[in-house]
Design a protein around this motif. Structure first.
Motif, short mmCIF file in Angstrom:
data_model
loop_
_atom_site.label_atom_id
_atom_site.label_comp_id
_atom_site.label_asym_id
_atom_site.label_seq_id
_atom_site.Cartn_x
_atom_site.Cartn_y
_atom_site.Cartn_z
N LEU A 190 -0.97 -10.80 -12.54
CA LEU A 190 -1.61 -10.08 -11.33
C LEU A 190 -2.61 -9.51 -11.62
N GLY A 191 -2.84 -9.02 -12.65
CA GLY A 191 -4.23 -8.27 -13.17
C GLY A 191 -5.26 -9.39 -13.08
N ARG A 192 -5.04 -10.58 -13.62
CA ARG A 192 -5.80 -11.67 -13.82
C ARG A 192 -6.25 -12.01 -12.61
N LYS A 193 -5.26 -12.32 -11.56
CA LYS A 193 -5.73 -12.78 -10.32
C LYS A 193 -6.37 -11.69 -9.56
N PHE A 194 -6.14 -10.47 -9.66
CA PHE A 194 -6.99 -9.52 -8.98
C PHE A 194 -8.25 -9.20 -9.47
N TYR A 195 -8.55 -9.39 -10.74
CA TYR A 195 -9.78 -9.57 -11.38
C TYR A 195 -10.46 -10.66 -10.82
N GLU A 196 -9.83 -11.93 -10.83
CA GLU A 196 -10.79 -13.11 -10.24
C GLU A 196 -11.19 -12.87 -8.88
N SER A 197 -10.32 -12.35 -8.11
CA SER A 197 -10.80 -12.21 -6.53
C SER A 197 -11.44 -11.12 -6.20
N GLY A 198 -11.53 -10.13 -7.12
CA GLY A 198 -12.18 -8.73 -6.89
C GLY A 198 -13.37 -8.69 -7.63
N PRO A 199 -13.51 -7.89 -8.82
CA PRO A 199 -14.43 -7.64 -9.58
C PRO A 199 -15.37 -8.99 -10.04
N ALA A 200 -14.68 -9.95 -10.39
CA ALA A 200 -15.13 -11.35 -10.94
C ALA A 200 -16.03 -11.98 -9.72
N THR A 201 -15.45 -11.79 -8.33
CA THR A 201 -16.44 -12.26 -7.43
C THR A 201 -17.72 -11.41 -7.00
N GLY A 202 -17.25 -10.17 -6.98
CA GLY A 202 -18.43 -9.26 -6.86
C GLY A 202 -19.48 -9.39 -7.90
N ARG B 135 -4.05 0.51 -9.50
CA ARG B 135 -2.98 1.09 -9.93
C ARG B 135 -1.90 0.21 -10.11
N VAL B 136 -1.55 -0.44 -9.24
CA VAL B 136 -0.47 -1.63 -9.29
C VAL B 136 -0.64 -2.79 -10.45
N CYS B 137 -1.83 -3.16 -10.19
CA CYS B 137 -2.27 -4.09 -11.39
C CYS B 137 -1.99 -3.67 -12.95
N VAL B 138 -2.53 -2.38 -13.17
CA VAL B 138 -2.53 -1.83 -14.53
C VAL B 138 -1.00 -1.46 -14.68
N ALA B 139 -0.05 -0.88 -13.79
CA ALA B 139 1.18 -0.73 -13.89
C ALA B 139 2.01 -1.81 -14.31
N GLU B 140 1.79 -3.12 -13.83
CA GLU B 140 2.36 -4.33 -13.95
C GLU B 140 1.90 -5.12 -14.93
N MET C 248 0.82 -1.28 0.07
CA MET C 248 -0.03 0.03 -0.07
C MET C 248 0.96 1.24 0.02
N ARG C 249 1.77 1.33 0.61
CA ARG C 249 2.77 2.28 0.86
C ARG C 249 3.58 2.62 -0.52
N ASP C 250 4.24 1.46 -0.97
CA ASP C 250 5.43 1.48 -2.06
C ASP C 250 4.90 0.96 -3.21
N GLY C 251 3.80 0.51 -3.37
CA GLY C 251 3.55 -0.19 -4.82
C GLY C 251 4.23 -1.46 -4.92
N PHE C 252 3.77 -2.15 -5.83
CA PHE C 252 4.54 -3.51 -6.17
C PHE C 252 5.86 -3.43 -6.61
N GLU C 253 6.38 -2.65 -7.26
CA GLU C 253 7.79 -2.49 -7.72
C GLU C 253 8.57 -1.92 -6.76
N GLY C 254 8.29 -0.97 -6.00
CA GLY C 254 8.82 -0.21 -4.92
C GLY C 254 8.80 -1.05 -3.62
N ALA C 255 8.15 -2.13 -3.33
CA ALA C 255 8.29 -2.83 -2.08
C ALA C 255 9.35 -3.87 -2.05
#
Length: 206
Positions: free
Chosen positions: A123-135, A111-116, A27-34
């Motif tokens: 990353l984007g696929r997993k986030f979609y499956e667990s977030g928007p697709a679940t909803g 933002r992280v999923c779009v950037a990466e 949350m603080r640094d993003g994926f790349e910066g973490a």
């Protein structure tokens, strides 16, 4: 075997510590910066312990995103009375959706999923499956039930669910994505919520 394909060990007393520390740093640094060092420090564990759970940073990011999305979805389902009047259920769902879409966590993950997405499309696929697709699945399930009870008149349940989700994004989501606004007043949120429900019921109300 690729590191990202290795199974995740979800047992052990420090597993939740690792997830919470990773959530804070992502949350603080993003994926790349973490950095793994910072995540281990925030979690209060050694790097060796962190790697024993997650041999790849992508796996850790996806687990954090999936865990949070599932928590939000399950919490929403526990709070809603699916047998209440359809307009009441949709208003609750719209309000929860707006809260989730405009939360710091959702915005950061988006933002992280779009950037990466180009380097790590999983990353984007997993986030979609667990977030928007679940909803989306939860909305579809409810609309099917409401249609069977004769409370809504819907032939294409999938399209109706997608339309409802997009109505809940009106005005607010794009402003947050582009950094124009980072918060909204209750009046502004209520305007979008009630507008989404009114528009949806005008089209599909029985």
């Amino acid at each position: 075997m690729d590191q990202a394909e290795k199974p995740i060990i979800r047992t052990g007393r420090k597993f939740e510590q690792v997830l919470e520390g990773a959530r804070e740093i992502f949350m603080r640094d993003g994926f790349e910066g973490a950095s793994v060092d910072d995540i281990a420090r925030a979690a209060g564990v050694s790097k060796a312990t962190l790697y024993s759970y997650f041999p790849d940073k992508r796996l850790l990011f996806m687990e954090v995103a999936q865990t949070e999305c599932n928590r939000q979805a399950n919490e929403s389902m526990d709070l809603v009375d699916r047998h209440a009047p359809v307009r009441q259920v949709l208003e609750f769902g719209a309000r929860r959706m707006v809260q989730i879409l405009t939360s710091d966590f959702s915005q950061q993950m988006f933002r992280v999923c779009v950037a990466e997405s180009e380097r790590f499309p999983e990353l984007g696929r997993k986030f979609y499956e667990s977030g928007p697709a679940t909803g989306r699945r939860h909305i579809m399930d409810y609309l099917k039930e409401a249609a069977q009870r004769g409370e809504v008149a819907i032939e294409d349940i999938e399209l109706a669910a997608d339309q409802f989700m997009e109505l809940c994004k009106a005005d607010l989501f794009v402003k947050m994505v582009f950094g124009i606004r980072n918060s909204f007043t209750p009046v502004e949120i209520d305007r979008v919520v009630m507008g989404a429900v009114d528009t949806f019921m005008a089209r599909y109300g029985a």
